[in-house]
Write a protein that holds these residues in place. Structure first.
Motif, mmCIF file in Angstrom:
data_model
loop_
_atom_site.group_PDB
_atom_site.id
_atom_site.type_symbol
_atom_site.label_atom_id
_atom_site.label_comp_id
_atom_site.label_asym_id
_atom_site.label_seq_id
_atom_site.Cartn_x
_atom_site.Cartn_y
_atom_site.Cartn_z
ATOM 1 N N MET A 1 0.829 -1.208 0.000
ATOM 2 C CA MET A 1 0.000 0.000 0.000
ATOM 3 C C MET A 1 0.862 1.255 0.000
ATOM 4 O O MET A 1 0.535 2.253 -0.670
ATOM 5 C CB MET A 1 -0.925 -0.008 1.217
ATOM 6 N N SER B 1 2.016 2.297 -3.536
ATOM 7 C CA SER B 1 0.971 2.276 -4.578
ATOM 8 C C SER B 1 0.743 3.678 -5.134
ATOM 9 O O SER B 1 -0.315 4.281 -4.970
ATOM 10 C CB SER B 1 -0.340 1.715 -4.006
ATOM 11 N N ASP B 2 1.755 4.211 -5.774
ATOM 12 C CA ASP B 2 1.653 5.508 -6.451
ATOM 13 C C ASP B 2 1.808 5.294 -7.950
ATOM 14 O O ASP B 2 2.657 4.520 -8.392
ATOM 15 C CB ASP B 2 2.737 6.472 -5.962
ATOM 16 N N SER C 1 -2.558 7.999 -5.594
ATOM 17 C CA SER C 1 -1.701 7.606 -4.480
ATOM 18 C C SER C 1 -2.575 7.231 -3.290
ATOM 19 O O SER C 1 -3.713 7.724 -3.155
ATOM 20 C CB SER C 1 -0.745 8.742 -4.105
ATOM 21 N N TYR C 2 -2.044 6.383 -2.445
ATOM 22 C CA TYR C 2 -2.778 6.027 -1.236
ATOM 23 C C TYR C 2 -3.000 7.237 -0.341
ATOM 24 O O TYR C 2 -3.952 7.287 0.452
ATOM 25 C CB TYR C 2 -2.032 4.931 -0.466
ATOM 26 N N GLU C 3 -2.153 8.254 -0.465
ATOM 27 C CA GLU C 3 -2.278 9.447 0.356
ATOM 28 C C GLU C 3 -3.504 10.277 -0.004
ATOM 29 O O GLU C 3 -3.910 11.165 0.766
ATOM 30 C CB GLU C 3 -1.016 10.304 0.225
ATOM 31 N N PHE D 1 -7.089 4.608 2.930
ATOM 32 C CA PHE D 1 -5.846 3.899 2.641
ATOM 33 C C PHE D 1 -4.738 4.312 3.616
ATOM 34 O O PHE D 1 -3.864 3.510 3.945
ATOM 35 C CB PHE D 1 -5.415 4.157 1.201
ATOM 36 N N GLN D 2 -4.760 5.564 4.064
ATOM 37 C CA GLN D 2 -3.788 5.978 5.070
ATOM 38 C C GLN D 2 -4.017 5.218 6.380
ATOM 39 O O GLN D 2 -3.055 4.759 7.026
ATOM 40 C CB GLN D 2 -3.907 7.483 5.300
ATOM 41 N N LEU E 1 -2.730 1.683 5.959
ATOM 42 C CA LEU E 1 -1.278 1.575 6.063
ATOM 43 C C LEU E 1 -0.825 1.629 7.521
ATOM 44 O O LEU E 1 0.005 0.821 7.961
ATOM 45 C CB LEU E 1 -0.622 2.709 5.262
ATOM 46 N N ALA F 1 -10.660 -0.817 3.470
ATOM 47 C CA ALA F 1 -9.866 -0.727 2.249
ATOM 48 C C ALA F 1 -10.492 -1.538 1.117
ATOM 49 O O ALA F 1 -10.449 -1.126 -0.049
ATOM 50 C CB ALA F 1 -8.442 -1.220 2.516
ATOM 51 N N CYS G 1 -4.197 0.151 -9.023
ATOM 52 C CA CYS G 1 -5.268 -0.741 -8.586
ATOM 53 C C CYS G 1 -4.738 -2.142 -8.276
ATOM 54 O O CYS G 1 -5.230 -2.803 -7.352
ATOM 55 C CB CYS G 1 -6.364 -0.807 -9.651
ATOM 56 N N ILE H 1 -3.102 -1.812 -4.712
ATOM 57 C CA ILE H 1 -4.028 -1.714 -3.584
ATOM 58 C C ILE H 1 -4.839 -3.002 -3.435
ATOM 59 O O ILE H 1 -5.190 -3.401 -2.317
ATOM 60 C CB ILE H 1 -4.961 -0.488 -3.728
#
Length: 203
Positions: free
Chosen positions: A63, A66-67, A82-84, A89-90, A93, A144, A171, A174
């Motif tokens: 994760m 995952s950018d 991005s997960y951010e 997703f944050q 993580l 998630a 995708c 994630i």
């Protein structure tokens, strides 16, 4: 007249001493078998913890990387996923990182349960903490998974567009992270059941 060659068989009942020795041997045998079973449960617990540690760590690492940036962009916009970008997703993580850290810290206690299989106190503490970890990991994995479903399928009612046709690598990452998290959830579930079984058969 009786034949001198005839032999007489006399049944001697077992003495109290022999009965006690047999009972003591039986009890000792059961204790040895019980000790082996407890030690086997401890080894299985150790293996499950290593597996959960690896699964949670892999999910967090996947994760966290995952950018994806699309090769085309305009003067004012750059298309990046991005997960951010999503708090879910944050949270995922952070949760998987905490689970991995807890599993790493619990491994020495699992080794103690192998060396001292009769240590019920340590097993009880692990049971409580594993239950908390299971709840935490399940909530993160489920949240998630819902976001991954929206990324793949979208939602026309809320104008949520599916992005996986454009951000394929994002995708895939994630989705792999969510799969790893559910593997960790499954292993922790087995840990909880194993601890409960070990505590029940402690005496």
């Amino acid at each position: 007249m009786k034949n001198s060659n005839d032999s007489t068989v006399i049944d001697v009942p077992p003495t109290a001493g022999s009965s006690k020795s047999k009972a003591a041997a039986s009890v000792a045998s059961r204790q040895v078998n019980a000790g082996r079973m407890k030690r086997g449960l401890g080894v299985f617990d150790f293996v499950l913890r290593l597996g959960a540690l690896g699964a949670a760590l892999a999910a967090a690492a996947t994760m966290g990387t995952s950018d994806e940036t699309l090769p085309f962009f305009t003067q004012f916009f750059q298309f990046e996923a991005s997960y951010e970008d999503l708090p879910t997703f944050q949270f995922f993580l952070i949760a998987m990182g905490i689970i991995a850290g807890y599993m790493a810290l619990s491994v020495p206690f699992s080794i103690v349960c192998i060396v001292r299989p009769a240590a019920v106190g340590i097993r009880l503490v692990l049971f409580i903490l594993d239950t908390v970890a299971l709840t935490f990991a399940t909530s993160a994995a489920a949240a998630a998974a819902a976001m991954v479903y929206l990324a793949h399928s979208g939602n026309s009612n809320t104008n949520w567009l599916a992005i996986c046709d454009q951000f394929e690598d994002f995708c895939q990452n994630i989705s792999g992270a969510v799969v790893g998290s559910f593997v960790a959830v499954l292993l922790i579930m087995f840990l909880v059941l194993l601890s409960a079984f070990a505590i029940r058969n402690a005496h």
